[in-house]
Write an enzyme that holds these catalytic residues in place. Structure first.
Site, mmCIF file in Angstrom:
data_model
loop_
_atom_site.group_PDB
_atom_site.id
_atom_site.type_symbol
_atom_site.label_atom_id
_atom_site.label_comp_id
_atom_site.label_asym_id
_atom_site.label_seq_id
_atom_site.Cartn_x
_atom_site.Cartn_y
_atom_site.Cartn_z
ATOM 1 N N GLY A 101 1.721 24.551 5.644
ATOM 2 C CA GLY A 101 3.102 24.090 5.610
ATOM 3 C C GLY A 101 3.389 23.125 6.733
ATOM 4 N N ASP A 150 15.618 33.183 9.255
ATOM 5 C CA ASP A 150 15.150 32.791 7.918
ATOM 6 C C ASP A 150 14.900 34.022 7.044
ATOM 7 O OD1 ASP A 150 14.600 30.918 5.988
ATOM 8 O OD2 ASP A 150 12.530 30.578 6.616
ATOM 9 N N MET A 183 4.750 23.471 9.605
ATOM 10 C CA MET A 183 4.517 23.911 10.980
ATOM 11 C C MET A 183 3.043 24.090 11.295
ATOM 12 S SD MET A 183 7.414 24.249 12.633
ATOM 13 C CE MET A 183 7.122 25.441 13.928
ATOM 14 N N GLY A 184 2.208 24.245 10.279
ATOM 15 C CA GLY A 184 0.790 24.442 10.545
ATOM 16 C C GLY A 184 0.091 25.105 9.382
ATOM 17 N N GLY A 187 -2.462 29.606 3.668
ATOM 18 C CA GLY A 187 -1.138 29.010 3.647
ATOM 19 C C GLY A 187 -1.105 27.742 4.464
#
Length: 299
Positions: free
Chosen positions: A64, A179, A66-67, A62
């Protein structure tokens, strides 16, 4: 009968994509099922290395804002884990990092079957922050809804009950998730149960965003989450607490019962799900004012 919507209508400018610990799942979408190696993976210096003398980094699962999340093997005890390594700039604000470390310690102390386990957190030698988590073998609720549509009433109720059990443990630890959405809920197998709920991506990395570092910060205030599920107060950048999560659970419950989202003037759940018992529950969770909602997820 229709109900006045209390949340914002989604639009491209009002949708915030948080990367994600949801990607710790190793379904074909999360882990990548092709044998082709991407150029991004080839250029990633962490792949093939051993972090902290025990985590052999095997694959990106993954990426994204943020990292990056990696699949890794913990050689000391022989288990697979997910490691989320945050972007370097997120470690530059020491006050924010102190809050991150506090939240990470709290998350590490959480031990609830409906939460993804956080095993370890800290800094790498290059100063980047990392989180070591349970690697989930399953599918997200978002994938489940895309592939199979609305679940049966019984399945939907059981999923929400499991979600609330895990979320209650998060709130009891003093953490607000911020979230709640289908992408952050994983369905994994536990014995004969193929719908065992795991809530992921709870409030750790977003501590850094609260300091104005992350991409989801707007000029109007601190905005977290995904517009479709976000509470009215969170959408306007106001302070949020566990009642904002309860609103998001209300949106998700409505979606599971009806296959639709409670946007604008929306029908009562019973007009779609043919069961009036849930009208009062869902509308209570979706109250515009936090003081008029359930005050605790256990309620």
């Amino acid at each position: 009968r229709t109900c006045p919507g209390s949340g914002p209508k989604p639009s491209p400018a009002n949708t915030f994509s948080l990367p994600a610990a949801a990607s710790v799942g190793s379904s074909s979408k999360a882990a990548g099922s092709t044998s082709r190696t991407s150029s991004r993976e080839i250029a990633d210096p962490l792949l093939g290395t051993v972090l902290l003398e025990q985590f052999r980094v095997e694959k990106q699962i993954g990426v994204g804002g943020m990292g990056t999340v990696y699949r890794a093997h913990q050689t000391t005890i022989g288990r697979d884990v997910a490691i989320k390594v945050l972007r370097p700039e997120l470690a530059r604000d020491e006050q924010a990092v102190a809050r991150f470390e506090r939240e990470a310690r709290l998350a590490t102390s959480l031990d609830h079957p409906n939460l993804v386990r956080v095993f370890l957190s800290g800094r790498l030698p290059d100063n980047r922050l990392y989180i070591v988590m349970e690697l989930l073998e399953g599918r997200s609720l978002a994938d489940e809804l895309d592939e199979h549509g609305v679940p049966s009433l019984e399945r939907a109720v059981i999923m929400i009950m499991k979600l609330c059990a895990g979320l209650g443990a998060v709130h009891d630890a003093g953490i607000v998730h911020r979230d709640i959405k289908p992408e952050n809920i994983y369905l994994v197998r536990r014995g004969r149960d193929t719908d065992f709920v795991k809530l992921v991506d709870f409030g750790i990395a977003r501590v850094l965003q609260a300091e104005g570092i992350g991409r989801t910060t707007t000029q109007s205030g601190r905005v977290f989450g995904t517009a479709t599920y976000i509470s009215p107060e969170a959408a306007t950048g106001e302070d949020t607490d566990q009642r904002s999560d309860i609103y998001s659970v209300g949106v998700l419950t409505y979606q599971l019962l009806t296959g639709e989202l409670p946007i604008g003037h929306f029908p009562l759940p019973s007009e779609r799900a043919m069961d009036r018992r849930f009208d009062k529950i869902v509308l209570h969770a979706l109250a515009k004012e936090p003081t008029r909602r359930y005050q605790r997820v256990h309620d």
